[in-house]
Design an enzyme around this catalytic site. Structure first.
Site, PDB file in Angstrom:
ATOM      1  N   LYS A 149       0.865  -1.187   0.000  1.00  0.00           N
ATOM      2  CA  LYS A 149       0.000   0.000   0.000  1.00  0.00           C
ATOM      3  C   LYS A 149       0.893   1.226   0.000  1.00  0.00           C
ATOM      4  CE  LYS A 149      -4.198  -1.459   2.357  1.00  0.00           C
ATOM      5  NZ  LYS A 149      -5.013  -1.258   3.573  1.00  0.00           N
ATOM      6  N   GLU A 243      -7.477  -5.978  -0.303  1.00  0.00           N
ATOM      7  CA  GLU A 243      -8.403  -5.713   0.809  1.00  0.00           C
ATOM      8  C   GLU A 243      -9.872  -5.831   0.417  1.00  0.00           C
ATOM      9  OE1 GLU A 243      -6.971  -2.736   3.580  1.00  0.00           O
ATOM     10  OE2 GLU A 243      -9.020  -2.346   4.218  1.00  0.00           O
ATOM     11  N   ARG A 247      -8.110  -8.713   4.724  1.00  0.00           N
ATOM     12  CA  ARG A 247      -7.046  -7.726   4.962  1.00  0.00           C
ATOM     13  C   ARG A 247      -7.543  -6.580   5.843  1.00  0.00           C
ATOM     14  NH1 ARG A 247      -2.287  -5.245   0.949  1.00  0.00           N
ATOM     15  NH2 ARG A 247      -1.438  -3.891   2.551  1.00  0.00           N
ATOM     16  N   HIS A 272       1.112   8.279  14.540  1.00  0.00           N
ATOM     17  CA  HIS A 272       0.232   7.205  14.072  1.00  0.00           C
ATOM     18  C   HIS A 272       0.056   6.064  15.093  1.00  0.00           C
ATOM     19  CE1 HIS A 272      -1.830   4.615  11.269  1.00  0.00           C
ATOM     20  NE2 HIS A 272      -0.925   3.672  11.463  1.00  0.00           N
TER      21      HIS A 272
HETATM   22  N1  LIG Z   1       1.532   1.460   3.708  1.00  0.00           N
HETATM   23  C1  LIG Z   1       1.064   0.852   4.769  1.00  0.00           C
HETATM   24  O1  LIG Z   1       0.581  -0.278   4.695  1.00  0.00           O
HETATM   25  C2  LIG Z   1       1.153   1.545   6.083  1.00  0.00           C
HETATM   26  C3  LIG Z   1       0.938   0.804   7.253  1.00  0.00           C
HETATM   27  C4  LIG Z   1       1.099   1.460   8.470  1.00  0.00           C
HETATM   28  C5  LIG Z   1       1.460   2.796   8.502  1.00  0.00           C
HETATM   29  N2  LIG Z   1       1.640   3.474   7.349  1.00  0.00           N
HETATM   30  C6  LIG Z   1       2.049   4.885   7.359  1.00  0.00           C
HETATM   31  O2  LIG Z   1       3.339   4.991   7.941  1.00  0.00           O
HETATM   32  C7  LIG Z   1       3.484   6.315   8.452  1.00  0.00           C
HETATM   33  C8  LIG Z   1       4.161   6.288   9.793  1.00  0.00           C
HETATM   34  O3  LIG Z   1       5.407   5.678   9.651  1.00  0.00           O
HETATM   35  P1  LIG Z   1       6.570   5.939  10.721  1.00  0.00           P
HETATM   36  O4  LIG Z   1       6.025   5.835  12.077  1.00  0.00           O
HETATM   37  O5  LIG Z   1       7.708   5.106  10.298  1.00  0.00           O
HETATM   38  O6  LIG Z   1       6.864   7.493  10.522  1.00  0.00           O
HETATM   39  P2  LIG Z   1       8.077   8.287   9.870  1.00  0.00           P
HETATM   40  O7  LIG Z   1       8.450   7.759   8.558  1.00  0.00           O
HETATM   41  O8  LIG Z   1       7.702   9.720   9.969  1.00  0.00           O
HETATM   42  O9  LIG Z   1       9.279   8.002  10.871  1.00  0.00           O
HETATM   43  C9  LIG Z   1       9.190   8.465  12.196  1.00  0.00           C
HETATM   44  C10 LIG Z   1      10.310   9.464  12.522  1.00  0.00           C
HETATM   45  O10 LIG Z   1      11.482   8.731  12.767  1.00  0.00           O
HETATM   46  C11 LIG Z   1      12.523   9.155  11.887  1.00  0.00           C
HETATM   47  N3  LIG Z   1      13.261   7.934  11.594  1.00  0.00           N
HETATM   48  C12 LIG Z   1      12.855   6.858  10.885  1.00  0.00           C
HETATM   49  N4  LIG Z   1      13.777   5.889  10.941  1.00  0.00           N
HETATM   50  C13 LIG Z   1      14.784   6.344  11.722  1.00  0.00           C
HETATM   51  C14 LIG Z   1      16.009   5.807  12.172  1.00  0.00           C
HETATM   52  N5  LIG Z   1      16.370   4.544  11.894  1.00  0.00           N
HETATM   53  N6  LIG Z   1      16.822   6.589  12.911  1.00  0.00           N
HETATM   54  C15 LIG Z   1      16.452   7.860  13.240  1.00  0.00           C
HETATM   55  N7  LIG Z   1      15.303   8.422  12.873  1.00  0.00           N
HETATM   56  C16 LIG Z   1      14.471   7.664  12.115  1.00  0.00           C
HETATM   57  C17 LIG Z   1      11.836   9.805  10.724  1.00  0.00           C
HETATM   58  O11 LIG Z   1      12.668  10.771  10.124  1.00  0.00           O
HETATM   59  C18 LIG Z   1      10.635  10.438  11.403  1.00  0.00           C
HETATM   60  O12 LIG Z   1      11.023  11.656  12.004  1.00  0.00           O
HETATM   61  C19 LIG Z   1       2.100   6.913   8.489  1.00  0.00           C
HETATM   62  O13 LIG Z   1       1.996   7.858   7.470  1.00  0.00           O
HETATM   63  C20 LIG Z   1       1.171   5.739   8.210  1.00  0.00           C
HETATM   64  O14 LIG Z   1       0.006   6.115   7.539  1.00  0.00           O
HETATM   65  C21 LIG Z   1       1.495   2.869   6.143  1.00  0.00           C
HETATM   66 ZN   LIG Z   2      -1.119   1.548  11.168  1.00  0.00          ZN
END
Ligand SMILES: NC(=O)c1ccc[n+]([C@@H]2O[C@H](COP(=O)([O-])OP(=O)(O)OC[C@H]3O[C@@H](n4cnc5c(N)ncnc54)[C@H](O)[C@@H]3O)[C@@H](O)[C@H]2O)c1
Ligand SMILES: [Zn+2]
Length: 375
Positions: A149, A243, A247, A272
């Site tokens: 996704k 989905e 899913r 999130h």
């Molecule tokens: N596509 C899907 O199936 C799916 C499923 C769940 C969530 N999501 C999406 O994922 C997003 C949230 O992802 P997230 O929580 O990873 O957020 P993100 O990508 O914003 O990462 C969180 C923070 O951590 C930092 N970061 C990431 N990896 C790091 C590392 N190894 N070291 C230091 N800093 C790091 C990033 O720069 C950011 O500031 C939401 O937009 C949500 O909708 C998508």
């Molecule tokens: Zn989620």
């Protein structure tokens, strides 16, 4: 040192689109070698964000140059606000300016935000180019990098613009998580816990016993949980990629969680996984409210989430001032599971016994929300 203790999960899809997820330590060092077989020419563009670039971009570039793979890098601003049309446009134009061709492969290095955004860019660039993903947040390793996704948010709601586009390979490097903030580590944990609540009571017990160790940095616990989560998601995605049915179970906690995120305008007030944590508790409470369970699981779930350091109710500071029940309902109606105004919820009979409930009466949702102190 050779690559050791690496585990493989295959996402089984039709039309030659199946791919592997590798989970292990120090995978980034081997990225050039592991990605090379997927490249038609020795060239890739890395898409990442500024936080991840600071810690890990040089290692990835070195891994490519060891294999004589030329690479360019695009570094985008970090955070959920990058998942928007304006950033997508900038990214697409940069990819074109770097001369990315139809047969090239983009390398996505980042959390769920960069994964969703750059995955969507890959889906539409020249009508679709391949990509490999190196998820760097725990949330991305256990959830967003699995299942194809991709997408961005709209002012109307979250993830409303997007496409299904599967990667060619996912490299989940457990050591990369060392630099992730504690808050994001805890938030990602909510998605791990979600798999247990959906259909895995044994994993639930394992998490009750090992969750805090995992959060504190125990590598073996981390790897076990990432592998378990990827297996759980891969199984469901393999059965229902688009989905159409089961899913939807992966959305446990997300109907409430997304509404809370929309209320916070996708800001740092509520990230999130925190929305998902509160949302899962609300989903269990709503299930009890509708008479599907006796409520006995709610306290242990809340207690565990609190032990991990996650919010468990709408008193959470970031949510204040709270939306009204009517506003919450309005946000929830934007949910992709809503059809002809009929709401669908993921509910639970018990831990590990979640199910999809269609045609939930909006008035019941409103009554429940009012009882929860949404005014
Ligand atoms: N596509 C899907 O199936 C799916 C499923 C769940 C969530 N999501 C999406 O994922 C997003 C949230 O992802 P997230 O929580 O990873 O957020 P993100 O990508 O914003 O990462 C969180 C923070 O951590 C930092 N970061 C990431 N990896 C790091 C590392 N190894 N070291 C230091 N800093 C790091 C990033 O720069 C950011 O500031 C939401 O937009 C949500 O909708 C998508
Ligand atoms: Zn989620």
């Amino acid at each position: 040192m050779p690559l050791t203790n690496c585990e493989k999960i295959t996402v089984n899809l039709d039309n030659d689109r199946s791919y592997d997820i590798l989970v292990g330590g120090r995978l980034i060092e081997f990225a050039g070698k592991l990605i090379k077989p997927h490249l038609k020419r020795a060239f890739t563009v890395i898409v990442t964000d500024e936080n991840v670039a600071k810690h890990h971009l040089a290692d990835l570039q070195a891994a490519f140059s060891n294999q004589e793979i030329e690479c360019e890098a695009i570094i985008l601003p970090a955070g959920e606000t990058s998942k928007k049309m304006a950033t997508l446009e900038i990214l697409l134009e940069k990819l074109l300016a770097f001369g990315v061709e139809r047969n090239d492969v983009i390398t996505i290095l980042g959390g769920g935000v960069i994964g969703d955004l750059a995955g969507f860019a890959a889906a539409i660039l020249r009508r679709g180019v391949d990509f490999v993903q190196i998820p760097t947040s725990i949330l991305a390793q256990v959830d967003s990098s699995v299942g194809g996704k991709t997408g961005i948010n709209s002012p109307h709601g979250k993830n409303l613009l997007g496409a299904f586009h599967q990667p060619k390979l996912v490299l989940a490097d457990i050591d990369i998580l060392d630099t992730l903030s504690d808050r994001h580590m805890r938030a990602g944990y909510a998605e791990i816990f979600k798999y247990a609540l959906i259909n895995d009571p044994e994993f639930y017990l394992w998490l009750l016993a090992n969750g805090q160790k995992l959060i504190a940095g125990d590598k073996a616990a981390r790897q076990y949980a990432v592998v378990k989560s990827c297996q759980a998601k891969a199984l469901i995605v393999g059965l229902d990629e688009k989905e159409l049915g089961i899913r939807a179970l992966l959305n446990l906690g997300h109907t409430f969680g997304h509404a809370l995120e929309a209320h916070c305008q996708y800001s740092e007030r509520l990230i999130h996984g925190e929305g998902v944590a509160i949302g899962m508790v609300l989903a269990f409470e709503f299930s009890a409210f509708l008479g599907f369970n006796n409520g006995s699981d709610i306290e242990p779930i809340k207690q565990h989430l609190a032990d991990i350091g996650l919010p468990t109710n709408i008193q959470f500071e970031g949510l204040q001032p709270l939306p009204s029940a009517a506003q919450m309902l309005e946000f929830m109606l934007q949910d992709k599971k809503t059809q002809q105004g009929e709401m669908t919820f993921i509910l639970a009979k018990a831990v590990g016994k979640s199910f999809v409930e269609k045609n939930v009466d909006q008035q019941l949702v409103l009554n429940f929300l009012k009882g929860k102190n949404f005014k």
